[in-house]
Design a protein around this motif. Structure first.
Motif, PDB file in Angstrom:
ATOM      1  N   HIS A 254       0.814  -1.211  -0.130  1.00 21.55           N
ATOM      2  CA  HIS A 254       0.105   0.161  -0.092  1.00 21.55           C
ATOM      3  C   HIS A 254       0.835   1.292   0.006  1.00 21.55           C
ATOM      4  CE1 HIS A 254      -3.291  -2.649   1.223  1.00 21.55           C
ATOM      5  NE2 HIS A 254      -4.029  -1.692   0.763  1.00 21.55           N
ATOM      6  N   ALA A 255       1.853   1.068   0.962  1.00 21.21           N
ATOM      7  CA  ALA A 255       2.677   2.348   0.913  1.00 21.21           C
ATOM      8  C   ALA A 255       3.592   2.725  -0.369  1.00 21.21           C
ATOM      9  CB  ALA A 255       3.847   2.325   2.045  1.00 21.21           C
ATOM     10  N   VAL A 256       3.990   1.754  -1.196  1.00 20.73           N
ATOM     11  CA  VAL A 256       4.677   1.787  -2.439  1.00 20.73           C
ATOM     12  C   VAL A 256       3.694   2.330  -3.430  1.00 20.73           C
ATOM     13  CG1 VAL A 256       6.242   0.626  -4.170  1.00 20.73           C
ATOM     14  CG2 VAL A 256       6.571   0.293  -1.715  1.00 20.73           C
ATOM     15  N   ALA A 257       2.545   1.504  -3.412  1.00 23.26           N
ATOM     16  CA  ALA A 257       1.466   2.050  -4.453  1.00 23.26           C
ATOM     17  C   ALA A 257       0.999   3.452  -4.378  1.00 23.26           C
ATOM     18  CB  ALA A 257       0.233   1.077  -4.184  1.00 23.26           C
ATOM     19  N   TRP A 258       0.789   3.968  -3.177  1.00 21.83           N
ATOM     20  CA  TRP A 258       0.495   5.343  -2.868  1.00 21.83           C
ATOM     21  C   TRP A 258       1.570   6.296  -3.043  1.00 21.83           C
ATOM     22  CZ3 TRP A 258      -2.606   3.827   2.015  1.00 21.83           C
ATOM     23  CH2 TRP A 258      -3.673   3.006   1.886  1.00 21.83           C
ATOM     24  N   TRP A 259       2.964   5.932  -2.573  1.00 18.46           N
ATOM     25  CA  TRP A 259       3.989   6.991  -2.506  1.00 18.46           C
ATOM     26  C   TRP A 259       5.320   6.575  -3.337  1.00 18.46           C
ATOM     27  CZ3 TRP A 259       4.162   7.467   3.391  1.00 18.46           C
ATOM     28  CH2 TRP A 259       3.103   8.246   4.062  1.00 18.46           C
ATOM     29  N   GLY A 260       5.084   5.427  -4.074  1.00 19.31           N
ATOM     30  CA  GLY A 260       6.405   5.071  -4.732  1.00 19.31           C
ATOM     31  C   GLY A 260       7.385   4.443  -3.934  1.00 19.31           C
ATOM     32  N   ASN A 261       8.731   4.485  -4.743  1.00 12.38           N
ATOM     33  CA  ASN A 261       9.822   3.957  -4.209  1.00 12.38           C
ATOM     34  C   ASN A 261      10.352   4.865  -3.259  1.00 12.38           C
ATOM     35  OD1 ASN A 261      12.552   3.243  -3.643  1.00 12.38           O
ATOM     36  ND2 ASN A 261      12.336   2.017  -5.307  1.00 12.38           N
ATOM     37  N   PRO A 262      10.538   4.271  -1.758  1.00 14.78           N
ATOM     38  CA  PRO A 262      10.968   5.219  -0.842  1.00 14.78           C
ATOM     39  C   PRO A 262      12.247   5.708  -0.778  1.00 14.78           C
ATOM     40  CG  PRO A 262      10.937   3.059  -0.051  1.00 14.78           C
ATOM     41  CD  PRO A 262      10.464   3.087  -1.374  1.00 14.78           C
ATOM     42  N   TRP A 263      13.287   5.220  -1.487  1.00 14.31           N
ATOM     43  CA  TRP A 263      14.555   5.897  -1.686  1.00 14.31           C
ATOM     44  C   TRP A 263      14.915   6.865  -2.936  1.00 14.31           C
ATOM     45  CZ3 TRP A 263      14.182   0.415  -2.185  1.00 14.31           C
ATOM     46  CH2 TRP A 263      14.643   0.003  -3.577  1.00 14.31           C
ATOM     47  N   LEU A 264      14.001   6.834  -3.853  1.00 13.03           N
ATOM     48  CA  LEU A 264      14.001   7.497  -4.955  1.00 13.03           C
ATOM     49  C   LEU A 264      13.846   9.011  -4.649  1.00 13.03           C
ATOM     50  CD1 LEU A 264      12.429   5.723  -8.040  1.00 13.03           C
ATOM     51  CD2 LEU A 264      14.751   6.060  -7.344  1.00 13.03           C
ATOM     52  N   PRO A 265      14.942  10.054  -5.122  1.00 12.19           N
ATOM     53  CA  PRO A 265      14.751  11.437  -4.787  1.00 12.19           C
ATOM     54  C   PRO A 265      13.109  11.995  -5.456  1.00 12.19           C
ATOM     55  CG  PRO A 265      16.803  10.816  -5.862  1.00 12.19           C
ATOM     56  CD  PRO A 265      16.012   9.572  -5.853  1.00 12.19           C
ATOM     57  N   SER A 266      12.862  11.441  -6.502  1.00 12.24           N
ATOM     58  CA  SER A 266      11.552  11.853  -7.112  1.00 12.24           C
ATOM     59  C   SER A 266      10.412  11.741  -6.005  1.00 12.24           C
ATOM     60  CB  SER A 266      10.979  11.237  -8.515  1.00 12.24           C
ATOM     61  OG  SER A 266      11.273   9.855  -8.239  1.00 12.24           O
ATOM     62  N   ASN A 267      10.550  10.644  -5.195  1.00 15.99           N
ATOM     63  CA  ASN A 267       9.564  10.452  -4.323  1.00 15.99           C
ATOM     64  C   ASN A 267       9.544  11.135  -2.910  1.00 15.99           C
ATOM     65  OD1 ASN A 267       8.239   8.979  -6.151  1.00 15.99           O
ATOM     66  ND2 ASN A 267       9.159   7.246  -5.718  1.00 15.99           N
ATOM     67  N   ALA A 268      10.819  11.959  -2.742  1.00 15.96           N
ATOM     68  CA  ALA A 268      11.212  12.522  -1.427  1.00 15.96           C
ATOM     69  C   ALA A 268      10.146  13.111  -0.679  1.00 15.96           C
ATOM     70  CB  ALA A 268      12.494  13.194  -1.692  1.00 15.96           C
ATOM     71  N   THR A 269       9.301  14.144  -1.423  1.00 16.17           N
ATOM     72  CA  THR A 269       8.134  14.834  -1.097  1.00 16.17           C
ATOM     73  C   THR A 269       7.023  13.948  -0.403  1.00 16.17           C
ATOM     74  OG1 THR A 269       8.741  16.699  -2.431  1.00 16.17           O
ATOM     75  CG2 THR A 269       6.567  16.721  -1.272  1.00 16.17           C
ATOM     76  N   ARG A 270       6.812  12.900  -1.149  1.00 23.72           N
ATOM     77  CA  ARG A 270       5.539  12.134  -0.487  1.00 23.72           C
ATOM     78  C   ARG A 270       6.080  11.223   0.820  1.00 23.72           C
ATOM     79  NH1 ARG A 270       4.302   9.168  -6.355  1.00 23.72           N
ATOM     80  NH2 ARG A 270       3.861  10.951  -7.567  1.00 23.72           N
ATOM     81  N   ALA A 277      13.138   6.260  10.322  1.00 23.13           N
ATOM     82  CA  ALA A 277      13.127   4.755  10.797  1.00 23.13           C
ATOM     83  C   ALA A 277      11.968   3.914   9.665  1.00 23.13           C
ATOM     84  CB  ALA A 277      13.052   4.580  11.931  1.00 23.13           C
ATOM     85  N   ALA A 278      10.867   4.822   9.654  1.00 24.65           N
ATOM     86  CA  ALA A 278       9.708   4.181   8.711  1.00 24.65           C
ATOM     87  C   ALA A 278      10.197   4.121   7.334  1.00 24.65           C
ATOM     88  CB  ALA A 278       8.313   5.059   9.193  1.00 24.65           C
ATOM     89  N   ARG A 279      10.662   5.085   6.865  1.00 26.66           N
ATOM     90  CA  ARG A 279      10.978   4.976   5.527  1.00 26.66           C
ATOM     91  C   ARG A 279      12.085   4.091   5.156  1.00 26.66           C
ATOM     92  NH1 ARG A 279      13.061  10.674   2.345  1.00 26.66           N
ATOM     93  NH2 ARG A 279      13.381   9.602   0.052  1.00 26.66           N
ATOM     94  N   SER A 280      13.222   3.901   5.895  1.00 25.85           N
ATOM     95  CA  SER A 280      14.107   2.876   5.932  1.00 25.85           C
ATOM     96  C   SER A 280      13.528   1.681   6.048  1.00 25.85           C
ATOM     97  CB  SER A 280      15.290   2.827   6.936  1.00 25.85           C
ATOM     98  OG  SER A 280      15.960   4.393   6.926  1.00 25.85           O
ATOM     99  N   MET A 281      12.543   1.307   6.913  1.00 25.81           N
ATOM    100  CA  MET A 281      11.966  -0.038   7.197  1.00 25.81           C
ATOM    101  C   MET A 281      11.158  -0.356   5.823  1.00 25.81           C
ATOM    102  SD  MET A 281       8.570  -0.693   9.608  1.00 25.81           S
ATOM    103  CE  MET A 281       7.467   0.530   8.715  1.00 25.81           C
ATOM    104  N   VAL A 282      10.443   0.576   5.301  1.00 21.94           N
ATOM    105  CA  VAL A 282       9.859   0.146   3.927  1.00 21.94           C
ATOM    106  C   VAL A 282      10.690  -0.146   2.736  1.00 21.94           C
ATOM    107  CG1 VAL A 282       8.065   0.753   2.266  1.00 21.94           C
ATOM    108  CG2 VAL A 282       7.637   1.237   4.647  1.00 21.94           C
ATOM    109  N   ALA A 283      11.971   0.629   2.622  1.00 22.34           N
ATOM    110  CA  ALA A 283      12.968   0.530   1.942  1.00 22.34           C
ATOM    111  C   ALA A 283      13.853  -0.779   1.889  1.00 22.34           C
ATOM    112  CB  ALA A 283      14.117   1.624   1.923  1.00 22.34           C
TER     113      ALA A 283
END
Length: 541
Positions: A254-270, A277-283
């Protein structure tokens, strides 16, 4: 003639309607007529005016025009007009009922709502809260009156709090009754706020209770785009506090579908709203999925390679960035699984000039860029991330050894390891890989890879052969003159000085360093490492 049974049913219906106090909302035509007259006159002359205007505070007086709630003097005029009927409780509460309807209809959080509308909605809320007790008298009251009085917090800062417990248990009966009696429509902000209240309530539960409720929370957020981001931030931040942060596929997807890949700069705002810690966890979860996918779904002829998959899963924390070079089949397949996979890999896929199921997996780990291939029998190629990479992933990549923009540049690699057991004194290739990564690069399982310099805050970009870094610095060149011999040290040294390593030892031949150099230091280092010079060919040992 109506039968006795029919008369009884009709009487029951009439009593229920009388008890509910019901009455339907006045027609929109009548409401609009009242609003337009009031907009010009700004007078509430009769009870009919007060009654109709109470229900129509959200109606624009003309197409794309303001409504009464967005004009403070006019709103106050309506409230003052309604106040004039407080001495007649039955009349006053009919107006109050209309004000309640307007309160639940106007979406003060909508992005297009002007600040004055948001502020006036707060004025209306306070009015309903402060005058809540004036709609009851000594006689029998309609059911909606009891509901409004007993749920006075609906007109306060936390309207949803009392209902969260039952809703989290799947019991929505009280909400259904509440909405029916107060005529709260399905599009009301209140129902959306109930979603957020449930998420917030669940995050305050114990770890176990929260995890048990997680599927329900994700289902709620999936159907509510307006509050999805706020809700997902709370869910991810809370899950990151769970000891062990066990992989939750539903939360990851769900997180990736809504916000995209967590380590890509283009998705940093989302992703900017969640704790690191949460971002690293999903990454990490996503990288684990990609590793599994590459060595199963993208493997040669669909054959899985569990040993390589399990090996790299251990290093997921060390992997800073991932890219996929996809061959023609993986790029173009219309199979649902591949379509879903490519969508999830958005921003990470590169074009590989290869037919069939040939694909490549490019990992950046600190100073090392490692390339694995889907075909069984391929070696691991490693390159120095700190200096010129011999391929550019923004261009079409190749697989021919030493070819143009090929991922297989053995002569310019600093690492070339075969997935073969029983070689170089190692019983299993995994042990050899572990030892090499640890000794030569300081890369360990379950730990971030050490960086050659301070980790850059610049966005991760596709690998380009034009990028140069610390590997070409004078300090790096001088280090190679004193470094002890190893296969990695040799390949790094060769890459720095434009030489090519040609290893024929697996076929019973010699290890060659080919190329010409007028630098005496090159000859000194290679001689110290046990190589002998052969004019016109290079050095061998």
């Amino acid at each position: 003639m109506t039968s006795d049974g029919g008369i009884d049913a009709l009487l029951v219906e009439m009593k229920a309607r009388l008890k509910s106090g019901g009455g339907r909302a006045p027609s929109e035509d009548h409401q609009l007529d009242a609003v337009r007259r009031y907009w010009d006159s700004q007078e509430v002359s009769t009870f009919r005016d007060a009654y109709l205007l109470s229900w129509s505070l959200c109606l624009p007086h003309r197409p794309r025009g303001q409504c009464v709630l967005e004009d403070r003097p006019r709103l106050q005029g309506v409230l003052d007009g309604v106040d004039g009927y407080k001495s007649k409780t039955s009349a006053y509460r009919r107006c109050y009922q209309g004000l309640v309807k307007s309160y639940f209809t106007y979406d003060a959080d909508a992005p297009e709502v002007p600040p004055v509308g948001r502020k006036n909605w707060g004025v209306l809320r306070d009015y309903l809260h402060d005058n809540n007790g004036d709609i009851r008298d000594r006689g029998p009251c309609p059911e909606w009156v009891d509901t409004a009085v007993e749920n006075r917090q609906l007109f306060g800062e936390v309207p949803c709090a009392p209902y969260v417990g039952a809703l989290l248990q799947g019991d929505a009966s009280s909400i259904d009754e509440l909405c029916g009696r107060l005529q709260i429509g399905k599009g009301s902000w209140f129902l959306r706020q109930l979603v957020l209240a449930q998420v917030e309530g669940a995050t305050k539960r114990s770890h176990g209770e929260f995890q048990h409720l997680l599927p329900r929370l994700l289902a709620l957020l999936a159907n509510n785009e307006v509050l999805r981001d706020r809700g997902m931030i709370m869910v991810l931040d809370r899950y990151a506090q769970v000891p062990g942060t066990t992989l939750h596929p539903g939360l990851r997807d769900h997180a990736v579908a809504w916000w995209g890949n967590p380590w890509l700069p283009s998705n940093a705002t989302r992703w900017g709203g969640v704790v690191p810690a949460a971002r690293s966890m999903v990454a990490e979860w996503l990288k684990l999925e990609f590793i599994e996918t590459f060595f199963t779904k993208l493997a040669e002829d669909g054959l899985g390679d569990p040993r390589r998959m399990n090996f790299w899963k251990r290093y997921v924390k060390a992997i800073d960035h991932i890219e996929f070079a996809l061959g023609s089949f993986a790029r173009n397949s219309r199979e649902p699984d591949f379509i879903t996979l490519r969508r999830k890999m958005t921003g990470l896929t590169r074009e590989l000039d290869a037919s069939g199921a040939n694909n490549a997996f490019i990992m950046t780990m600190g100073k090392l860029v490692a390339v694995e291939f889907s075909g069984l029998g391929n070696a691991l190629y490693g390159y120095d991330a700190g200096r010129s990479i011999p391929f550019d992933t923004t261009r079409t990549l190749g697989l021919s050894v030493g070819g143009n923009n090929s991922l297989k540049q053995k002569g310019r690699s600093i690492l070339w390891l075969s997935h073969q057991d029983g070689i170089h004194g190692w019983a299993k290739w995994e042990e050899m890989f572990d030892a090499t990564l640890r000794k030569e690069f300081g890369i360990l399982p379950s730990a971030p890879a050490p960086q050659g310099t301070q980790r850059s805050s610049q966005p991760v970009q596709p690998l380009s052969s034009g990028k140069r870094g610390v590997g070409d610095s004078p300090s790096n060149r001088s280090r190679s003159t004193t470094e002890s011999y190893s296969n990695v040290a040799l390949r790094r040294f060769a890459a720095i000085h434009g030489l090519e390593v040609d290893d024929k030892t697996s076929m019973g031949g010699n290890l060659w360093v080919r190329g010409a150099s007028s630098d005496d230091m090159v000859n000194q280092v290679l001689t110290r490492w046990g190589f002998r010079a052969k004019p016109g060919k290079g050095w061998w040992r």
